[in-house]
Design a protein around this motif. Structure first.
Motif, mmCIF file in Angstrom:
data_model
loop_
_atom_site.group_PDB
_atom_site.id
_atom_site.type_symbol
_atom_site.label_atom_id
_atom_site.label_comp_id
_atom_site.label_asym_id
_atom_site.label_seq_id
_atom_site.Cartn_x
_atom_site.Cartn_y
_atom_site.Cartn_z
ATOM 1 N N ARG A 1 30.254 81.378 53.313
ATOM 2 C CA ARG A 1 28.930 81.243 53.926
ATOM 3 C C ARG A 1 27.837 81.497 52.896
ATOM 4 N NH1 ARG A 1 28.970 84.990 58.952
ATOM 5 N NH2 ARG A 1 26.855 84.220 59.137
ATOM 6 N N VAL A 2 28.115 82.418 51.988
ATOM 7 C CA VAL A 2 27.202 82.740 50.887
ATOM 8 C C VAL A 2 28.045 82.745 49.624
ATOM 9 C CG1 VAL A 2 25.708 84.509 49.899
ATOM 10 C CG2 VAL A 2 25.704 84.142 52.369
ATOM 11 N N VAL B 1 23.760 93.413 50.356
ATOM 12 C CA VAL B 1 23.269 93.068 51.693
ATOM 13 C C VAL B 1 21.970 92.258 51.586
ATOM 14 C CG1 VAL B 1 22.457 93.993 53.901
ATOM 15 C CG2 VAL B 1 24.417 95.056 52.753
ATOM 16 N N ALA B 2 21.065 92.655 50.715
ATOM 17 C CA ALA B 2 19.801 91.931 50.555
ATOM 18 C C ALA B 2 20.060 90.494 50.079
ATOM 19 C CB ALA B 2 18.891 92.660 49.581
ATOM 20 N N TYR B 3 20.970 90.322 49.143
ATOM 21 C CA TYR B 3 21.292 88.983 48.631
ATOM 22 C C TYR B 3 21.841 88.100 49.748
ATOM 23 C CZ TYR B 3 23.355 85.328 45.726
ATOM 24 O OH TYR B 3 23.686 84.120 45.160
ATOM 25 N N VAL B 4 22.796 88.646 50.508
ATOM 26 C CA VAL B 4 23.402 87.865 51.589
ATOM 27 C C VAL B 4 22.378 87.512 52.655
ATOM 28 C CG1 VAL B 4 25.105 87.926 53.465
ATOM 29 C CG2 VAL B 4 25.731 88.742 51.188
ATOM 30 N N LYS B 5 21.545 88.485 53.041
ATOM 31 C CA LYS B 5 20.528 88.206 54.055
ATOM 32 C C LYS B 5 19.580 87.101 53.600
ATOM 33 C CE LYS B 5 18.364 91.073 56.635
ATOM 34 N NZ LYS B 5 17.577 92.176 57.168
ATOM 35 N N ALA B 6 19.157 87.144 52.367
ATOM 36 C CA ALA B 6 18.244 86.127 51.843
ATOM 37 C C ALA B 6 18.894 84.747 51.843
ATOM 38 C CB ALA B 6 17.781 86.508 50.436
ATOM 39 N N LEU C 1 21.436 83.694 53.745
ATOM 40 C CA LEU C 1 21.662 83.243 55.111
ATOM 41 C C LEU C 1 20.372 82.745 55.759
ATOM 42 C CD1 LEU C 1 24.164 85.923 56.467
ATOM 43 C CD2 LEU C 1 24.669 83.554 55.848
ATOM 44 N N ALA C 2 19.241 83.266 55.296
ATOM 45 C CA ALA C 2 17.955 82.872 55.856
ATOM 46 C C ALA C 2 17.464 81.539 55.286
ATOM 47 C CB ALA C 2 16.910 83.961 55.582
ATOM 48 N N ASP C 3 18.040 81.107 54.153
ATOM 49 C CA ASP C 3 17.617 79.830 53.528
ATOM 50 C C ASP C 3 17.882 78.648 54.432
ATOM 51 O OD1 ASP C 3 16.663 80.985 51.260
ATOM 52 O OD2 ASP C 3 18.417 80.523 50.027
#
Length: 83
Positions: free
Chosen positions: A6-7, A74-79, A81-83
């Motif tokens: 997913r990322v 966590v910050a990298y994954v959240k960013a 996933l938001a793309d």
């Protein structure tokens, strides 16, 4: 067949420095002995049902990760996933 992520972990060009949360990734791999992609996959699944700090706390308590490293993943994954 290739595995879907997913990322995906960044693949810098030779000599290129990673920026932002990804700048922690070489140190995370060295410190915890697992590829960053494994951490990204674990965190992406958890973020479906848990909040940012819950996942950071899980990485710290279950995997012995330091706060800065856990927060960077966590910050990298959240960013992403938001793309």
């Amino acid at each position: 067949m290739t595995e879907q992520h997913r990322v995906t972990a960044p693949t810098p060009s030779p000599g290129e420095k990673l920026k932002g949360p990804a700048s922690y990734f070489p140190s995370i791999e060295k410190t915890y002995g697992r590829p960053v992609q494994e951490w990204l996959d674990l965190v992406a699944d958890r973020l479906d049902s848990q909040r940012h700090m819950e996942v950071v706390d899980w990485l710290k308590s279950e995997h012995g990760m330091g706060h800065g490293h856990a927060n960077a993943i966590v910050a990298y994954v959240k960013a992403k996933l938001a793309d």
